[in-house]
Design an enzyme around this catalytic site. Structure first.
Site, PDB file in Angstrom:
ATOM      1  CE  LYS A   9      -1.666   1.684   4.214  1.00  0.00           C
ATOM      2  NZ  LYS A   9      -1.545   2.934   4.320  1.00  0.00           N
ATOM      3  CG  ASN A  10       2.254   2.548   3.464  1.00  0.00           C
ATOM      4  OD1 ASN A  10       1.003   3.077   3.129  1.00  0.00           O
ATOM      5  ND2 ASN A  10       2.608   2.220   4.595  1.00  0.00           N
TER       6      ASN A  10
ATOM      7  CB  CYS B 273      -6.284  10.607  11.079  1.00  0.00           C
ATOM      8  SG  CYS B 273      -4.607   9.858  11.390  1.00  0.00           S
TER       9      CYS B 273
ATOM     10  NE  ARG C  80      -0.152  10.906   9.689  1.00  0.00           N
ATOM     11  CZ  ARG C  80      -0.786   9.796   9.292  1.00  0.00           C
ATOM     12  NH1 ARG C  80      -1.791   9.279   9.538  1.00  0.00           N
ATOM     13  NH2 ARG C  80      -0.237   9.518   8.181  1.00  0.00           N
TER      14      ARG C  80
ATOM     15  CG  ASP D 151       2.668   1.617   9.392  1.00  0.00           C
ATOM     16  OD1 ASP D 151       2.950   1.579   8.054  1.00  0.00           O
ATOM     17  OD2 ASP D 151       2.520   2.399  10.352  1.00  0.00           O
TER      18      ASP D 151
ATOM     19  NE  ARG E 150      -7.018   4.098   5.244  1.00  0.00           N
ATOM     20  CZ  ARG E 150      -6.193   4.619   5.965  1.00  0.00           C
ATOM     21  NH1 ARG E 150      -6.202   4.714   7.316  1.00  0.00           N
ATOM     22  NH2 ARG E 150      -5.031   5.045   5.665  1.00  0.00           N
TER      23      ARG E 150
END
Ligand code: EPZ
Length: 417
Positions: free
Chosen positions: A23-24, A117, A122, A306, A398
């Protein structure tokens, strides 16, 4: 939208997982597709909520996008928009990564300031300070940022913190500038190396990604590109955490073990047997996990923030106490309170969490509060006695492709409602 995951715990996991694209890595690459005004073919593109949100932004800007089973084809020749609408900005905070590419292509960009968030404030001060140093005028008013510049003025930029997003935004905004931009104290994540590879495949001249000094020599034009996204090291770490918690032996395919050194080192400390080959990892969980003395989250190659919550969920059942120090985000312990409702014994004091191992967890109705914290609840549920119902599963969607299908294939008793 309000899906729930229902998990019957205490079933060991056995089998293979083919890890999806990162994803990143793909999110900044999707922003980069704006730069070439041409064709972009992206293979191993994961089907994630955040990818679909990014595709919506690209379409809003005028790009043509087609998704054909795992390959995304984007033609940005028709792109003419330069504003990221508020609803899309709030749908995904990391949309800030589009700013650099839009400014580089159109000389201007408008976006709603990302609000707070789940992980705390952020801020994007490092992004905006870098843009200003590169000659971009930025007005911030009524919750919007308006960027404009006649041309990017290449310069040397030192990042006070090795921010992943800020590093990527500088690479994107400087790729078409006249002159050379240098980033010092750049983030070194593998996803930044993948972005450099993508941009250089378009004809950019970028060197140093993966180190703390990145040099971007601007070019006049960028061409068509075809690329395969690197595997998702955080999804891989999450599935290893599932196996650690539930027990059993799993094999990960389509991984890059060298991207996972910090996690694999911790896995050996909690007692797993790890067998690594070029693109595979076999993880044999111990009968009972050993506590890990201290886990400090740090910029790459340190332990990834993460993976903090999935690992913590597994270590709630370890023999002894483990200490976590979350150095990257202000508040990334929201999963703790839900884990304690399942019987975990965790004490949080600021950035530190002490996890005292318990003999068992019990299934409960819990709520996902953010992406990785939601995955952590699934890790705990797989090991818990009885049934767990996880709500707000959209957080998990997500960042994990086919989450429950992947776990079901490993023998988990999991269904989506
Ligand atoms: C990227 O976020 C990842 N997201 C995050 O993954 C990951 O946790 C993070 O890097 C750290 O590895 C994407 O790549 C899309 P940062 P990013 O800028 O770029 C502060 C996930 O779960 N900061 O390195 O936002 C910031 O508040 C997500 O997949 C500033 O103060 O991370 C944070 O405390 C979560 N000012 C720290 O730096 C800025 O201008 C790290 O942020 C920018 C960041």
């Amino acid at each position: 939208m309000m899906d729930k995951l229902v998990i019957e715990g205490s079933h060991q996991l056995e089998g293979e997982v083919c890890v999806h694209g990162a994803k990143n890595a793909v999110l900044p690459i999707l922003a980069a597709t704006i730069l070439n005004g041409g064709k972009n073919v992206i293979h191993s593109c994961p089907d994630l909520k955040d990818v679909r949100a990014s595709v919506n932004i690209l379409k809003h800007l005028g790009c043509e996008v087609e998704m054909q089973d795992g390959t995304l084809v984007i033609n940005s020749s028709g792109a003419c928009g330069f504003e990221i609408p508020e609803r899309l900005m709030h749908e995904m905070r990391s949309s800030v990564i589009f700013l650099g590419a839009i400014i580089a292509r159109f000389g201007k960009a408008i976006a709603a300031l990302p609000g707070g968030c789940e992980l705390g404030p952020r801020p994007i001060d490092l992004h905006l300070s870098a843009f200003r140093q590169l000659g971009v005028d930025i007005e911030e008013e009524h919750g919007y940022i308006k960027c404009s510049c006649d041309r990017i003025v290449p310069t040397a930029i030192h990042l006070d913190f090795p921010s992943v997003g800020a590093t990527e935004n500088i690479m994107l905004v400087a790729a078409l500038a006249q002159g050379t931009t240098i980033i010092t104290n750049a983030a070194k994540e593998p996803e930044i190396e993948d972005l450099q590879k993508y941009l250089n495949s378009m004809g950019a001249k970028i060197a140093g990604a993966g180190t703390s000094v990145i040099q971007i020599e601007g070019v006049k034009k960028l061409g068509d590109v075809e690329h395969s996204v690197i595997p998702d090291r955080i999804a891989a770490a999450t599935y290893l955490s599932c196996s650690a918690a539930a027990g059993g032996t799993i094999e990960l395919k389509n991984v890059i073990p060298s991207h996972m050194e910090a996690f694999l080192s911790v896995a050996e400390q909690y007692g797993a047997k790890i067998y690594v080959s070029d693109e595979r990892i076999v993880h044999v969980a111990p009968k009972k996990l050993e506590a890990v003395k201290i886990v400090r989250t740090l910029p790459y190659p340190g332990f990834p923030t993460d993976a903090q919550s999935p690992l913590m969920a597994a270590l709630t059942l370890a023999r002894g106490a483990s200490i976590f120090v979350e150095n990257i985000f202000e508040s990334r312990y929201k999963h703790v309170y839900e884990l304690c409702r399942m019987g975990a014994d965790i004490t949080v004091d600021g950035r530190t969490a002490v996890v005292r191992g318990v003999n068992e967890l019990s299934g409960a109705n819990v709520c996902a509060m953010d992406l990785r914290g939601g995955a952590a609840l699934a890790v705990a549920a797989l090991a818990a006695n009885g049934r767990t119902v996880i709500s707000n599963v959209y957080h998990i969607d997500r960042g994990y492709e086919n989450f429950e299908k992947t776990l079901k294939a490993l023998g988990a008793k999991i269904t989506r409602q």
